[in-house]
Motif scaffolding. Sequence first.
Motif, PDB file in Angstrom:
ATOM      1  N   GLY A 152       0.755  -0.965  -0.157  1.00 29.45           N
ATOM      2  CA  GLY A 152      -0.365   0.172   0.040  1.00 29.45           C
ATOM      3  C   GLY A 152       0.657   1.351  -0.007  1.00 29.45           C
ATOM      4  O   GLY A 152       1.799   1.464   0.396  1.00 29.45           O
ATOM      5  N   GLY A 153       0.723   1.976  -1.232  1.00 30.18           N
ATOM      6  CA  GLY A 153       1.511   3.247  -1.330  1.00 30.18           C
ATOM      7  C   GLY A 153       0.840   4.089  -0.382  1.00 30.18           C
ATOM      8  O   GLY A 153       0.327   5.675  -1.582  1.00 30.18           O
TER       9      GLY A 153
ATOM     10  N   LEU B  44       8.509  -1.556  -1.542  1.00 32.32           N
ATOM     11  CA  LEU B  44       6.415  -0.696  -1.130  1.00 32.32           C
ATOM     12  C   LEU B  44       5.707  -1.130  -2.131  1.00 32.32           C
ATOM     13  O   LEU B  44       6.383  -0.877  -3.484  1.00 32.32           O
ATOM     14  CB  LEU B  44       7.326   0.473  -0.893  1.00 32.32           C
ATOM     15  N   VAL B  45       4.834  -2.273  -2.487  1.00 31.73           N
ATOM     16  CA  VAL B  45       4.123  -2.507  -3.283  1.00 31.73           C
ATOM     17  C   VAL B  45       2.672  -1.690  -3.191  1.00 31.73           C
ATOM     18  O   VAL B  45       1.910  -1.442  -2.413  1.00 31.73           O
ATOM     19  CB  VAL B  45       3.913  -3.966  -2.906  1.00 31.73           C
ATOM     20  N   ASP B  46       3.239  -1.116  -4.573  1.00 37.26           N
ATOM     21  CA  ASP B  46       2.107   0.318  -4.235  1.00 37.26           C
ATOM     22  C   ASP B  46       0.730   0.054  -6.130  1.00 37.26           C
ATOM     23  O   ASP B  46       1.343  -0.075  -7.012  1.00 37.26           O
ATOM     24  CB  ASP B  46       2.969   1.685  -4.432  1.00 37.26           C
TER      25      ASP B  46
ATOM     26  N   HIS C 211      10.864   0.478  -4.432  1.00 37.11           N
ATOM     27  CA  HIS C 211       9.661   0.822  -4.940  1.00 37.11           C
ATOM     28  C   HIS C 211       9.028   0.329  -6.609  1.00 37.11           C
ATOM     29  O   HIS C 211       9.726   0.292  -7.142  1.00 37.11           O
ATOM     30  CB  HIS C 211       9.365   1.879  -5.478  1.00 37.11           C
ATOM     31  N   LEU C 212       7.527  -0.490  -5.528  1.00 39.83           N
ATOM     32  CA  LEU C 212       7.165  -1.355  -6.865  1.00 39.83           C
ATOM     33  C   LEU C 212       5.498  -0.762  -7.120  1.00 39.83           C
ATOM     34  O   LEU C 212       4.649  -1.003  -7.237  1.00 39.83           O
ATOM     35  CB  LEU C 212       6.770  -2.969  -6.649  1.00 39.83           C
TER      36      LEU C 212
ATOM     37  N   SER D 282       6.441 -13.818  -6.099  1.00 41.24           N
ATOM     38  CA  SER D 282       6.003 -13.643  -4.803  1.00 41.24           C
ATOM     39  C   SER D 282       7.112 -12.660  -3.621  1.00 41.24           C
ATOM     40  O   SER D 282       9.186 -13.543  -4.668  1.00 41.24           O
ATOM     41  CB  SER D 282       6.420 -14.912  -4.103  1.00 41.24           C
ATOM     42  N   ILE D 283       7.055 -12.743  -3.532  1.00 36.50           N
ATOM     43  CA  ILE D 283       7.490 -11.647  -2.283  1.00 36.50           C
ATOM     44  C   ILE D 283       7.831 -12.019  -1.378  1.00 36.50           C
ATOM     45  O   ILE D 283       6.962 -12.206  -0.378  1.00 36.50           O
ATOM     46  CB  ILE D 283       7.279 -10.229  -1.810  1.00 36.50           C
ATOM     47  N   PRO D 284       9.446 -12.505  -1.258  1.00 38.87           N
ATOM     48  CA  PRO D 284       9.567 -12.939   0.982  1.00 38.87           C
ATOM     49  C   PRO D 284       9.283 -12.233   1.920  1.00 38.87           C
ATOM     50  O   PRO D 284       9.723 -10.684   1.393  1.00 38.87           O
ATOM     51  CB  PRO D 284      10.541 -14.002   0.817  1.00 38.87           C
TER      52      PRO D 284
END
Length: 424
Positions: A14-15, A37-39, A80-81, A103-105
């Motif tokens: 959540g950005g 940061l998954v945005d 930042h994504l 997937s992100i650990p």
Amino acid sequence: MATADELRRLVVVGGSAAGLAVAEEVRRRGFMGEVTLVDGEPGLPYDRPPLSKQLLAGEWDVERLLLRPQEQFDALGVKHLPGATAVGVDPTLSTVTLADGNSIPYDALVIATGARAAHPRSLGAGLAGVQVLRSLPDALRLRGDLSRGGRLVVVGAGFVGAEAAAVARGMGVSVTMVDPLPLPMVNVLGDEVADMLEQRHRAAGVDVRCGRGVTEVTSEGGRATGVVLDDGSVVEAATVLVAVGARPAVDWLAGSGVPLGDKARDGADGVLCDANGRACENVWAAGDVAAWFDPVSGRHVRSEHRLAATEQGRAVGAALMGAETSGPSLPYFWSDQYDLKLQSYGATGRQMTFTVVEGSLASGRFVGIYGHRDSEGRRQQVDGVLGNGMARALRTWRQAVVDRVPWPAATPTAAVHTAEAPAL
């Protein structure tokens, strides 16, 4: 649970203001590990409250909405994504799954996905000319529609609806505002202040249709042409703004094991957290999506206010670093409409006792206090304050809320300057 010493990979989904606050707080406290940061939105994180105010009015450009300019954001060293959407989380494997299949650990996960505007199909979802107002693209699209003229019908007279109606009138746009409740923002402000607000909207030329619902959005050629109200009347429209509330963005968490609330069952929706924002093993939540446990009331509470999002994000960041955190701060909101800048601290609401202690509603310059009643109907203390145009008095009564001052024995302005209430 991963301790601060074991924390190497922090993932924030959540950005948002809350998400950014988490990243900033852990960095401020010396965290040198990886922060992702998954945005879900493109671009840098931005502030949402001005969308229905300054941005919609054309007073601000997009750059002014950014929570941090590029150079400050880069200095955080965050991966930042932008435009990446999380579609699932596995707390057992400690991974977040993205829509692209990657997937992100994580060692710790913070959910800060906020809320999404509600848009029932019965209110024209999918029709051209009908929209919600929650994101930057929403605001820019609405601003463009308003600049082309024609009547705006606002369905919902809460924060977003009332503010957008005021901005549109300032642009010279004809506005009809519809809400099944009897007055604008009445559940938040109470009858007295909401009545004053309705008068302001009417004086500005808004066609206020409170106490009325929308049964249908009419259309021609796939574009909205108006709305039908439950009294059978038809209001023509070039644009329809649906502002009927928001829902926490938790669909992607279904079946994950992350505890989700149900209003009917738990009294709050969103991610259920303890008093420090922890939802389950190595998973935390902050902002509009999070329902934190309130030890005072003994229930989970979800706060959809801007200041709360930042403060919760900071609190979670501090907790992740092993620091002691204080409890939730005093709730705060503001709303700009015409010449009013309504500001509130603490609890407010239609079911509470309200009285003006400074100024008057008729003049528009006032401070009023809210309080709950006990089981015998007696007012116990000052639980909230709302004001406009009287900053010094508002600050004084804000402290009264913090100090849980007993309810004044008498309410006229001259009578509240007693030992029971702060002298102004």
